[in-house]
Design a protein around this motif. Structure first.
Motif, PDB file in Angstrom:
ATOM      1  N   ALA A 159       2.343 -23.432  -0.071  1.00 54.52           N
ATOM      2  CA  ALA A 159       2.344 -24.785  -0.629  1.00 54.52           C
ATOM      3  C   ALA A 159       0.908 -25.174  -0.942  1.00 54.52           C
ATOM      4  CB  ALA A 159       2.951 -25.768   0.369  1.00 54.52           C
ATOM      5  N   SER A 183      11.587 -21.203   2.045  1.00 52.17           N
ATOM      6  CA  SER A 183      10.938 -22.445   1.603  1.00 52.17           C
ATOM      7  C   SER A 183      11.318 -23.602   2.520  1.00 52.17           C
ATOM      8  CB  SER A 183      11.327 -22.762   0.155  1.00 52.17           C
ATOM      9  OG  SER A 183      10.824 -21.763  -0.714  1.00 52.17           O
ATOM     10  N   THR A 220       8.797 -25.851   4.859  1.00 51.07           N
ATOM     11  CA  THR A 220       8.795 -27.304   4.754  1.00 51.07           C
ATOM     12  C   THR A 220       9.030 -27.956   6.114  1.00 51.07           C
ATOM     13  OG1 THR A 220       9.554 -27.185   2.467  1.00 51.07           O
ATOM     14  CG2 THR A 220       9.913 -29.267   3.628  1.00 51.07           C
ATOM     15  N   GLU A 221      10.012 -27.447   6.855  1.00 52.51           N
ATOM     16  CA  GLU A 221      10.309 -27.986   8.186  1.00 52.51           C
ATOM     17  C   GLU A 221       9.160 -27.718   9.157  1.00 52.51           C
ATOM     18  OE1 GLU A 221      13.153 -26.794  11.866  1.00 52.51           O
ATOM     19  OE2 GLU A 221      14.138 -26.930   9.912  1.00 52.51           O
ATOM     20  N   ASP A 250       3.174 -33.073   3.078  1.00 49.27           N
ATOM     21  CA  ASP A 250       4.376 -32.587   2.401  1.00 49.27           C
ATOM     22  C   ASP A 250       4.000 -32.163   0.987  1.00 49.27           C
ATOM     23  OD1 ASP A 250       6.962 -32.010   1.664  1.00 49.27           O
ATOM     24  OD2 ASP A 250       7.513 -34.098   1.305  1.00 49.27           O
ATOM     25  N   PRO A 278       4.162 -29.492  -2.341  1.00 49.19           N
ATOM     26  CA  PRO A 278       5.207 -28.680  -2.985  1.00 49.19           C
ATOM     27  C   PRO A 278       4.950 -27.176  -2.813  1.00 49.19           C
ATOM     28  CG  PRO A 278       3.695 -29.552  -4.625  1.00 49.19           C
ATOM     29  CD  PRO A 278       3.308 -30.176  -3.307  1.00 49.19           C
ATOM     30  N   VAL A 279       6.034 -26.443  -2.701  1.00 47.09           N
ATOM     31  CA  VAL A 279       5.945 -24.983  -2.642  1.00 47.09           C
ATOM     32  C   VAL A 279       5.481 -24.496  -4.011  1.00 47.09           C
ATOM     33  CG1 VAL A 279       7.279 -22.854  -2.431  1.00 47.09           C
ATOM     34  CG2 VAL A 279       7.659 -24.732  -0.826  1.00 47.09           C
TER      35      VAL A 279
END
Length: 112
Positions: free
Chosen positions: A22, A74, A78-79, A88, A90-91
């Motif tokens: 990310a 992914s 994110t988690e 947070d 973006p990938v």
């Protein structure tokens, strides 16, 4: 086994090694990467990104194909990033490799 030989939606439930990154807008600290490493460890994962404007992980997932493996990994990143208190972001990049692809010398990871 080459990627062309895989049906991207149904390669059977196998283990995939997935690298996910990310990208963001500030430098990531060592302490943040240590927290991320702790968060991805339960997925056989390692974390990266200290001193860069990105963070990432390489994790193991079981999925029916490379697309599903990319989705699962992914979600893991994110988690894990949220649990580690990371932004947070973006990938930006996902590389997927099956155990069979890893054994074959001429196979490259699947990039999404």
């Amino acid at each position: 086994m080459a990627y062309e030989d895989l049906d991207p939606d149904d390669a059977g439930p196998i283990r995939w090694s997935v690298s996910v990154r990310a990208d963001g807008d500030r430098e990531i600290t060592l302490a943040e990467i240590v927290e991320l490493a702790d968060a991805v460890a339960e997925h056989g994962g390692i974390a990266s990104g200290m001193g860069t404007t990105s963070y990432g992980a390489q994790v193991l997932v079981v999925a029916d194909g490379p697309r599903r493996a990319a989705e699962l990994a992914s979600a893991v990143l994110t988690e894990a990033a949220a649990r580690a208190g990371l932004p947070d972001w973006p990938v930006a990049d996902v590389h997927v490799m099956s155990e069979e692809m890893d054994i074959a010398e001429d196979d490259e990871p699947v990039v999404f």
